[in-house]
Design an enzyme around this catalytic site. Structure first.
Site, PDB file in Angstrom:
ATOM      1  N   CYS A 119      -1.616   8.885   4.190  1.00  0.00           N
ATOM      2  CA  CYS A 119      -1.630   8.639   2.751  1.00  0.00           C
ATOM      3  C   CYS A 119      -2.955   9.083   2.158  1.00  0.00           C
ATOM      4  CB  CYS A 119      -1.390   7.165   2.472  1.00  0.00           C
ATOM      5  SG  CYS A 119      -2.423   6.141   3.493  1.00  0.00           S
ATOM      6  N   GLU A 135       0.876  -1.176   0.000  1.00  0.00           N
ATOM      7  CA  GLU A 135       0.000   0.000   0.000  1.00  0.00           C
ATOM      8  C   GLU A 135       0.907   1.218   0.000  1.00  0.00           C
ATOM      9  OE1 GLU A 135      -3.117  -0.105  -0.342  1.00  0.00           O
ATOM     10  OE2 GLU A 135      -3.540  -2.194   0.129  1.00  0.00           O
TER      11      GLU A 135
END
Ligand code: NDP
Length: 527
Positions: free
Chosen positions: A324, A290
């Protein structure tokens, strides 16, 4: 398909619902006192059920108060990685052979221990990585959710093994998913518990054994989580902890010939380098990564402006933009842009910057000196090449001088194609851009190498439908004033990205996550 119920752990929300918010604050503040009293301890590696001293140390200090030492930690090396991988490899067959109930019980025990210790764990996160109290608690809640959700899914699917019948007379067949062997888990600092626990649990519950490497900056909470797994019944050697820097420990772990798969969350640069390492070393196992984001939000001229301002502000500045999923570029329809920006600036200037353990703090400190330098650099460029509408400075008033605090920053007059509006900064920094219609907003939103989260504020059903269909993003939120792009919940909002935001297209906390840690085998026996 039918929705499946899942009760998320929502600690602060529950105290609010019950009208007992004061009790939440008291419990957290008591926990801060007791965690502070224990800081400064010495913490070793955990290999094959033993604490291992390496003879070398690194220390971690609190980003909100650089005079406060969080602890000293044994710095690992490639020899320690070797020892940890050997231990994990030795017990891999036994762990794979353990039944679904045995494994699931350990994860549910771990969730129960975390529930009992949630205030202490939240206080630890605040002191170590700088999250304010509600966000630190959300990090703990999400960890519990991962453990409960993965346990439920693994159990519901009976460990992904089933009979496929007798296709022709005498051929008895079975189909199953099996673990790869040893998994390396490499975690970031920003969700030091949830991402660490979620990735580790994903690898373990599916029958792999694990060597885990947390971010150096958040070694204490990782240490506590490994202790909790051990207390919950994890057998020796199944979960091993090596601490230290990316190059010293992370790299040898990824390169190790007996590490079959890696699960990673962190920057695109490191994630892609792990993929390259796997391919150079001819490894066939998965790299489940990720990666970063550059998350766009569109504000249409049908939007509720108040919601849009609140959603963008919270999305951009919670945990100082070190997510993020942080909102980082906003496309506003021309006729609204002045009003939107003025209101965003006014609301942003009201945000409280402060020590993470203080009740009023919204904007908390940033993680390290290189992030501080990067903030100063991008703000200087924004001053030169655009307009800094608010922020742009390091905050040094009073006790802020003892930590790494910066002002949340809103920038206009930067072209959409400018580096400042294209690259991930991972800081409280958002750029605002005019658009003439939704099509332009979607085109610009999609004009990015990333595709993690995206937001839209609109009251027009046609616009909303079109946006959902055309936006290139893993997680898509419409009219979310609580945050335009951050704050996903396990099961309901699985977390992951498209394009360079992730490598597998399958999301953490979702129904297709666990299968990635396993490979398929069909078994036929003729009698
Ligand atoms: P980094 O990529 O810098 O670090 C992540 C982890 O990788 C750390 O444990 C780090 O160790 C380790 N590492 C560094 N270099 C290597 C290497 N050569 N080999 C193996 N491991 C290495 O990310 P950050 O911790 O700074 O986290 C921020 C980044 O994470 C942002 O880009 C953000 O977008 C992304 N992120 C993505 C999420 C998602 O789900 N898509 C969620 C959260 C964050 P150490 O730091 O100790 O040296």
């Amino acid at each position: 398909m039918q929705a499946r119920d899942f009760d998320n752990e929502l600690t602060f929300h529950e105290y609010e619902q019950n009208g007992t918010v004061e009790e939440f604050h008291e419990a957290y503040e008591e926990a801060v006192e007791s965690v502070q009293a224990e800081l400064g301890g010495d913490h070793l590696l955990w290999i094959d059920g033993e604490r291992v001293d390496t003879g070398d140390r690194f220390d971690v200090v609190s980003p909100g108060n650089l005079d406060r030492e969080v602890g000293e930690f044994a710095a690992g090396s490639s020899e320690d990685v070797d020892a940890a991988v050997s231990a994990a490899a030795a017990v891999a067959p036994e762990w794979e052979a353990s039944d679904v109930d045995t494994r699931v019980e350990i994860f549910r025990n771990a969730a129960a221990i975390m529930r009992d210790r949630k205030f202490e764990l939240a206080a630890t996160i605040s002191l170590e990585n700088g999250k304010n109290r509600t966000e630190a608690m959300a990090d703990v809640d999400e960890s519990i959710d991962f453990l409960e959700f993965y346990s439920r899914e693994f159990e519901r699917s009976d460990g992904y093994a089933f009979d496929t019948g007798e296709p022709t007379p005498g051929q008895h067949t079975r189909n199953l998913l099996r673990p790869y062997g040893v998994f390396g888990v490499v975690a970031p600092f920003n969700f030091p518990m949830a991402i660490f626990v979620g990735m580790t649990a994903g690898a373990l519950i599916t029958g792999n054994t694990v060597v885990t490497k947390p971010a150096k900056a958040t070694s204490l909470i990782a240490h506590k989580c490994v202790d909790i797994f051990t207390e919950a019944g994890m057998p020796n050697g199944v979960l091993n902890l090596v601490m230290g820097g990316g190059r010293d420990v992370g790299q040898p772990l990824v390169e190790h010939e007996d590490v079959s798969g890696v699960v990673f969350t962190g920057s695109r640069k490191v994630g892609l380098s792990i993929q390259e390492t796997f391919s150079e070393h001819g490894k066939h196992g998965p790299v489940i990564a990720e990666l970063g984001g550059k998350n766009p939000v569109i504000v249409s001229d049908t939007a509720e402006l108040e919601d849009a301002v609140e959603g963008v502000m919270k999305g951009a500045f919670s945990f100082s933009g070190q997510k993020c999923s942080a909102t980082s570029r906003v496309y506003v329809q021309e006729n609204l842009i002045d009003e939107f920006t003025d209101r965003l600036v006014a609301e942003t200037e009201k945000l409280n910057i402060g020590r993470p353990t203080e009740r009023e703090t919204f904007v908390s400190p940033i993680i390290n000196d290189s992030a501080l330098e990067s903030y100063q650099d991008i703000c200087a460029r924004a001053e030169e090449e655009g307009t800094v509408r608010t922020g742009g400075n390091v905050a040094t008033d009073g006790e802020l001088a003892d930590g790494r605090f910066v002002e949340p920053t809103v920038v206009t007059d930067i072209p959409h194609s400018h580096e400042l509006a294209r690259e991930e900064h991972f800081l409280p920094f958002v750029t605002i851009h005019p658009i003439s219609n939704l099509d332009e907003g979607i085109e610009k939103s999609n004009d990015s190498e990333y595709g993690l989260c995206a937001g839209l504020f609109s009251q027009d059903d046609d616009e909303i439908d079109r946006w959902f269909d055309e936006i290139e993003s893993g997680m898509c939120y419409v009219n979310r004033s609580q945050s335009a792009t951050t704050g996903a919940l396990v099961q309901a909002q699985p977390f992951g990205g498209w394009k360079y935001s992730g490598t597998t297209g399958k999301f953490a906390g979702g129904y297709w996550y666990l299968q990635q840690f396993m490979r398929e085998q069909s078994r036929t026996r003729v009698d």
